[in-house]
Design a protein around this motif. Structure first.
Motif, PDB file in Angstrom:
ATOM      1  N   UNK A  82       1.236  -1.281  -0.208  1.00 46.09           N
ATOM      2  CA  UNK A  82       0.262  -0.021  -0.236  1.00 46.09           C
ATOM      3  C   UNK A  82       0.931   1.571  -0.244  1.00 46.09           C
ATOM      4  N   UNK A  83       1.709   0.791   0.887  1.00 48.44           N
ATOM      5  CA  UNK A  83       3.038   2.297   1.576  1.00 48.44           C
ATOM      6  C   UNK A  83       3.575   2.508  -0.460  1.00 48.44           C
ATOM      7  N   UNK A  84       4.267   1.570  -1.393  1.00 45.55           N
ATOM      8  CA  UNK A  84       4.408   1.817  -2.484  1.00 45.55           C
ATOM      9  C   UNK A  84       3.330   2.374  -3.899  1.00 45.55           C
ATOM     10  N   UNK A  85       2.115   2.471  -2.909  1.00 40.44           N
ATOM     11  CA  UNK A  85       1.258   1.928  -4.142  1.00 40.44           C
ATOM     12  C   UNK A  85       1.172   1.458  -5.476  1.00 40.44           C
ATOM     13  N   UNK A  86       1.556  -0.094  -4.341  1.00 44.17           N
ATOM     14  CA  UNK A  86       0.911  -1.340  -5.875  1.00 44.17           C
ATOM     15  C   UNK A  86      -0.137  -1.582  -5.159  1.00 44.17           C
ATOM     16  N   UNK A  87      -0.991  -1.467  -4.231  1.00 43.66           N
ATOM     17  CA  UNK A  87      -2.329  -2.007  -3.842  1.00 43.66           C
ATOM     18  C   UNK A  87      -3.101  -0.417  -3.386  1.00 43.66           C
ATOM     19  N   UNK A  88      -4.645  -0.756  -4.001  1.00 50.53           N
ATOM     20  CA  UNK A  88      -5.323   0.849  -3.985  1.00 50.53           C
ATOM     21  C   UNK A  88      -7.015   0.404  -4.052  1.00 50.53           C
ATOM     22  N   UNK A  89      -6.927   0.963  -3.043  1.00 56.68           N
ATOM     23  CA  UNK A  89      -8.460   0.478  -3.614  1.00 56.68           C
ATOM     24  C   UNK A  89      -9.402   1.534  -4.733  1.00 56.68           C
ATOM     25  N   UNK A  90     -10.654   0.821  -5.476  1.00 55.45           N
ATOM     26  CA  UNK A  90     -10.662   1.597  -6.282  1.00 55.45           C
ATOM     27  C   UNK A  90     -12.036   1.209  -6.112  1.00 55.45           C
ATOM     28  N   UNK A  91     -12.717   1.864  -7.981  1.00 53.34           N
ATOM     29  CA  UNK A  91     -14.268   1.820  -7.587  1.00 53.34           C
ATOM     30  C   UNK A  91     -14.880  -0.253  -7.948  1.00 53.34           C
ATOM     31  N   UNK A  92     -15.392  -0.423  -7.346  1.00 52.60           N
ATOM     32  CA  UNK A  92     -15.622  -2.288  -7.091  1.00 52.60           C
ATOM     33  C   UNK A  92     -16.917  -1.521  -9.271  1.00 52.60           C
ATOM     34  N   UNK A  93     -15.610  -2.324 -10.523  1.00 56.50           N
ATOM     35  CA  UNK A  93     -16.102  -2.989 -10.937  1.00 56.50           C
ATOM     36  C   UNK A  93     -17.337  -4.080 -11.421  1.00 56.50           C
ATOM     37  N   UNK A  94     -16.323  -4.820 -10.544  1.00 57.13           N
ATOM     38  CA  UNK A  94     -16.939  -6.382 -10.960  1.00 57.13           C
ATOM     39  C   UNK A  94     -18.349  -6.424 -10.185  1.00 57.13           C
ATOM     40  N   UNK A  95     -18.636  -6.199  -9.626  1.00 56.24           N
ATOM     41  CA  UNK A  95     -19.644  -6.477  -7.950  1.00 56.24           C
ATOM     42  C   UNK A  95     -20.688  -5.978  -9.437  1.00 56.24           C
ATOM     43  N   UNK A  96     -21.000  -5.211 -10.506  1.00 56.53           N
ATOM     44  CA  UNK A  96     -21.698  -4.783 -11.265  1.00 56.53           C
ATOM     45  C   UNK A  96     -22.206  -5.246 -12.295  1.00 56.53           C
ATOM     46  N   UNK A  97     -20.646  -6.188 -12.718  1.00 52.66           N
ATOM     47  CA  UNK A  97     -20.693  -6.672 -13.925  1.00 52.66           C
ATOM     48  C   UNK A  97     -20.664  -7.751 -14.485  1.00 52.66           C
TER      49      UNK A  97
END
Lengths: 416, 279, 388
Positions: free
Chosen positions: C139-154
């Protein structure tokens, strides 16, 4: 697949025949009219008559044929049946064309067909009730042939456990017991809890909205209650199971009581919340229907507003309020998702609402979702339970309808 | 008849602003004094500068064409207009020297002393007995069961209903006929022992025989109560009222001894109305 | 002589207090109902909103020879534990479809594994401290991030929480509602028109009326038993399909549509009918050309409300088998399907805690649809409301 294609061909041929009928009918009618003869109806009406004469009997024959064969239990020979229908269609087209004459009432004929079609649609609702009755009673009778009705009504142990062995041909199923008393005890316990929440809150809300609330509050409160009524039961069930039940366990822990996570209180309370809008909206209507002269009569005697509501308005509205409560109760008895998700599965005859209890509807769902043969005793027991549920809710509904009718006749209110 | 104003209310003749004849047969004990009363429904003025003195223990009739404000005025006297949110009033309505509209006046206490009988009989959905006994019990006028029975009987007797209902006191009030229901409502009102009884066209929904019974009743009741009745029926006013006020378009056109009013009306409008030219 | 005002007012104090008490108690009851609603929505939002966010990782995918058969080879083994299994599983397939990928390397944001997602949302997960430290580092390195969950809708349903979506249920709902409306709307309107405009006032008509009122109050689960016994067992309609679900729900929606249509028809004043009769229309023409168009807004409003009710219904669908595990999105009337409330029900039964937020997320979607449906019904009613 074969059937589907056949059916498609049948439909398109019928459509073509219908189109042909329409244009042929219209051209003939126009011709007759052009020749100077006055006719009873418009050419288009004759055209529509020709279409009805073509398609109506054909569809009727195919549907009836399919139904009769289904009832007799034989395989439906699709091809001959559809072919026969098409022949009927052609014959209908011929007759229709012959009938297009100047002295024929095409409009009346069409309208007669329309009225009969409308009446036919009206019978669907009757058929639905009959369907429910027949399907439930039929299977329930099957169940009562396996297990005695008396044991079902009075037995205090519900243990369908072994019946699937019997259905599989192993064991005689004698270990299975279908005493429904614990299920009904659970159902009534949860319903009672729900009513304890819904009746006071719903009725008092209605009183506030009908007698005190300024127009602004009403404008907010009414849609708010409608939202409460529009929330799907599965959502309430999730709320009960995931939020309310743990909360109740915590509270019970705090005061030193032992509560199950599947306690009867959580679904009961949440069901009560669900029923609030039913009771409040009907009570509100009834309270509004109490004539204003009644309130004025009381106020003019020097009664306070509270006394007027308590001693005059509520007694006058009582039949309607009782009727609303009965309707709410019938809904609580038949409510399924909340109890399936939040109440227990284990039949338990107890008076303690903090214990796990199960209900009639939970057992119906359990019996229907298991991997059981349809004719196993447990599956059929669902229909027996359904029958009792049907009878109880039907009587509640009827009593409620009678009460509201009496109220309506008394105060000549038409919109209830 | 002399045209001198009664001494008890010296200011009332000039403020009413019209000839006023003293009714020598009636009492001149002031019960309700109204000065410069104005009333609006929203923006529409329904009553304009009403000035009137209503006297104790006689029958005052308010007459006039429909929509002239006579019922509205009647409802000012026990503040029933408070129930309509859009209504605004100005002016003085005084009973026993107390301003009825004063902030410290409790309208419930006012209504306890100023009873009302409505156009359509409106008995409560209770038994005949309860209809009468309910209010006195709530007002703590009776404590013992025996007192209560006695009070109910007395009220029903005063309303001339006792003989008809004494055997069916437990039946619902709504089971009675229209005229009986109205007398039940009168019994209900007098059981509270008010000073004033307002009657809002009490006979308009009744048949002629019931109407005659109620008119007789009013005549008897005025021995004990001040009765103010609204009526659209001029003959009724002439028959039962000691004083009559003629309302037109929210104003009092003429207020006078009934006999004088009907024989020699002072105003042209009054004359037109009572001779049936409009209304 | 009765008491003076002061005396009476004195006696009245107690009664006024009692009267005020009723007012405050009843106000409190309404407030309680409002509080229930508030708590409920707050609870659902707090549980469901996280479902619209999903942890993603930025990884390097090496499309090597080995990766064509074993997807795991494409990803740095260090980071492997953080990546969703679903990502590596499709790599060989991807390479087969696009042979030119071989030998290339791509940097991409992909789905993180379920537990990672849950850890980042602050929920309790079964990760040891070392794994947690790895994630924190990423997370610190910016490799993991929270993003909008498009999977849930598609996406459709899945056993892996990070891959589970509501789309197959939405599709199933759409198909089921098409069947429901196609059956219930015409039959309901026709029944109402017959009862209101044509039916003679006889015993039979009264029976139909009582029956309809009663049908509206029958527990929904009994409709499920009817669907099972009549539609599936007798007529042989395939189980678990939008067809049988829609037919069952249609019977349930029927009374709602009938009752609201009758109300709408009744609100058309008699004078309109008389006027139309007066110019020589037949009864049917009066209904078709004059009464029905005027009643249409009311009919539509009632139908939308009925539709919303049917859309939230679960119990009868469970009985006809519509609570199935449906990973694929398909728009068919005769293949097994699930609907939104049934999907909510299925997820609520999943043991994995990550599904709690999926359930609440599904509920939020369902509620949004239902509330907008009902709101549109209200708007429709407001817009076309007519006082005769």
């Amino acid at each position: 697949m074969q059937t589907n294609q056949l059916f498609l061909i049948f439909c398109s041929v019928l459509l073509l025949l219908g189109l042909a009928a329409f244009f042929a009918g219209r051209s003939k009618a126009t011709r007759v009219r052009a020749s100077g003869t006055s006719m009873y109806a418009q050419p288009d009406q004759y055209a529509w008559f020709a279409v009805v004469a073509t398609a109506g009997p054909a569809i009727l024959v195919s549907a009836l044929g399919a139904f009769v064969m289904l009832v007799m239990g034989s395989e439906i020979p699709t091809f001959p049946l559809l072919l026969a229908s098409l022949v009927v269609a052609v014959v209908g087209l011929g007759i229709g064309m012959v009938l297009i004459r100047s002295n024929f009432h095409a409009r009346q004929a069409i309208e007669r067909v329309i009225v009969w079609t409308l009446a036919g649609a009206a019978t669907i609702s009757i058929l639905t009730t009959l369907g429910i009755l027949i399907s439930i009673i039929g299977e329930a009778l099957n169940f009562f042939q396996m297990h005695s009705f008396w044991d079902f009504i009075t037995g205090t142990t519900w243990a369908p456990g072994n019946s699937f062995l019997a259905a599989a041909g192993r064991g005689d199923g004698s270990g299975a017991q279908f005493g429904s008393v614990p299920l009904f005890a659970g159902t009534f316990m949860i319903t009672a809890i729900a009513m304890c929440v819904a009746v006071p809150v719903g009725l008092l809300s209605a009183i506030y909205m009908g007698e005190y609330a300024p127009a602004k509050v009403r404008a907010v409160a009414k849609p708010m209650l409608e939202i409460l009524a529009g929330i799907p039961t599965v959502v309430y069930g999730f709320f009960a199971a995931i939020t309310v039940a743990p909360f109740i366990v915590d509270v019970a822990d705090f005061v030193g009581l032992d509560a199950s996570f599947n306690n009867a209180l959580a679904p009961g309370i949440v069901m009560g919340i669900m029923i609030i809008p039913f009771i409040s909206s009907l009570s509100d209507d009834v309270i509004n229907a109490v004539p204003d002269t009644m309130r004025q009569g009381s106020l003019a005697l020097g009664m306070t507003k509270g006394e007027t509501i308590r001693d005059v308005v509520i007694p006058a509205a009582l039949p309607g309020i009782i009727s609303a409560s009965l309707l709410g109760m019938s809904r609580a008895l038949g409510e399924t998702m909340i109890v399936v998700m939040a109440a227990g599965m284990r039949p338990n005859l107890t008076m303690n609402p903090l214990e796990e209890m199960t209900t009639v509807t939970v057992r119906i769902v359990a019996a229907m979702t298991g991997d059981l043969e349809f004719d196993s005793a447990e599956t059929l027991s669902a229909f027996a339970l359904g029958l009792v549920l049907f009878v109880v809710t039907l009587s509640l509904n009827l009593v409620s309808v009678i009460m509201i009718r009496r109220f309506r006749d008394k105060y000549r209110v038409n919109n209830l | 008849m002399n045209s001198q104003a009664p001494e008890a209310t010296p200011q009332h003749a000039p403020s009413v602003g019209q000839p006023y004849t003293r009714n020598d047969e009636a009492s001149h004990d002031l019960s309700i004094r109204v000065r410069d009363l104005n009333l609006w429904y929203g923006k529409n003025q329904a009553l304009t500068d009403i000035n009137i003195d209503l006297f104790r223990k006689n029958v005052t009739a308010l007459i006039g064409p429909s929509g002239c404000g006579k019922s509205t005025f009647l409802r000012c006297l026990n503040r029933m207009n408070d129930l309509i949110p859009s209504v605004r009033t100005e002016g003085l309505v005084e009973m026993d020297g107390q301003d009825v509209n004063a902030p410290k006046m409790d309208e419930v206490a006012l209504r306890r002393r100023v009873g009302m009988v409505f156009q359509k009989p409106n008995p409560f959905p209770k038994s005949i007995f309860e209809n009468v006994a309910y209010a006195p019990r709530m007002h703590d006028l009776v404590s013992r069961k025996a007192d209560q029975d006695e009070l109910v009987e007395k009220a029903l007797r005063s309303a001339g209903l006792w003989n008809e209902v004494k055997d069916k006191l437990q039946e619902p009030g709504t089971s009675l006929s229209g005229g009986q229901q109205q007398r039940l409502c009168i019994a209900r009102a007098i059981a509270v022992q008010p000073d004033v009884i307002l009657m809002d066209e009490p006979t308009s929904a009744l048949d002629p025989i019931s109407t005659a019974t109620i008119e007789d009743l009013m005549d008897k009741l005025k021995k004990d109560f001040t009765i103010i009745t609204v009526t659209h029926n001029m003959q009724q006013a002439a028959r039962v009222a000691d004083y009559t006020a003629f309302f037109h378009l929210g104003e009092i056109i003429e207020y006078n001894d009934t006999k004088v009013m009907f024989s020699t009306p002072a105003k042209k409008k009054t004359e037109d109305y009572i001779s049936g030219r409009y209304g | 002589m009765s008491d003076s005002f002061d005396q009476i007012s004195q006696q009245l104090k107690r009664r006024h207090r009692k009267s005020a008490r009723l007012k405050y108690i009843s106000m409190g009851a309404l407030g309680l109902a409002a509080a229930f609603l508030l708590i409920f929505f707050a609870d659902m939002l707090s549980k469901g909103l996280p479902a619209f966010q999903q942890a993603q990782v930025n990884i390097e995918i090496n499309y090597t020879e080995e990766a064509a058969t074993n997807g795991r080879a494409a990803v740095d083994p260090e980071i492997m534990s953080v990546v969703s299994r679903s990502v590596v599983r499709v790599i060989p397939l991807e390479m087969r479809n696009n042979p030119e990928l071989l030998g290339t390397t791509q940097n991409r944001w992909v789905l993180a594994d379920g537990p990672v997602d849950q850890y980042l949302k602050g929920n309790r997960v079964r990760l040891d401290d070392e794994e947690k430290a790895t994630i924190d580092q990423l997370v610190e390195n910016g490799k993991v991030d929270m993003r909008f969950n498009t999977t849930f809708f598609t996406r459709g349903d899945s056993k892996m929480p990070e891959l589970a979506g509501i789309m197959s249920a939405v599709m199933g709902t759409v198909m089921t509602m098409i069947v429901t409306l196609a059956i219930a709307f015409p039959i309901g309107v026709m029944t109402a028109v017959y009862l209101e405009e044509f039916a003679p006032d006889n015993r039979l008509t009264q029976l139909v009326e009582i029956n309809i009122n009663n049908l509206a109050a029958i527990p929904s689960i009994l409709f499920g038993l009817l669907g099972l016994a009549i539609f599936i067992n007798f007529f042989g309609v395939p189980r678990s399909t939008p067809l049988v679900g829609g037919m069952t729900l249609a019977l349930m929606t029927l009374p709602v549509i009938i009752i609201s249509t009758r109300t709408a028809l009744r609100s058309v004043p008699e004078s309109i009918r008389h006027a139309a009769f007066g110019v020589g229309c037949s009864r049917w023409q009066v209904v078709k050309d004059h009464v029905l168009p005027l009643a249409m807004p009311g009919i539509m409003t009632g139908s939308i409300i009925g539709l919303a009710q049917a859309m939230g219904e679960t119990a009868p669908l469970i009985i006809v088998g519509m609570v199935a595990f449906i990973p694929d999105i398909s728009a068919s009337f005769t293949e097994a399907a699930t609907v939104m409330p049934a999907q909510v029900f299925t997820w609520s039964g999943e043991p994995d805690r990550a599904f709690v937020e999926k359930t609440a997320g599904g509920i939020l979607v369902l509620l949004a649809v239902l509330i907008s449906l009902n709101a549109s019904a209200v708007l429709l009613r407001k817009k076309f409301e007519r006082r005769w």
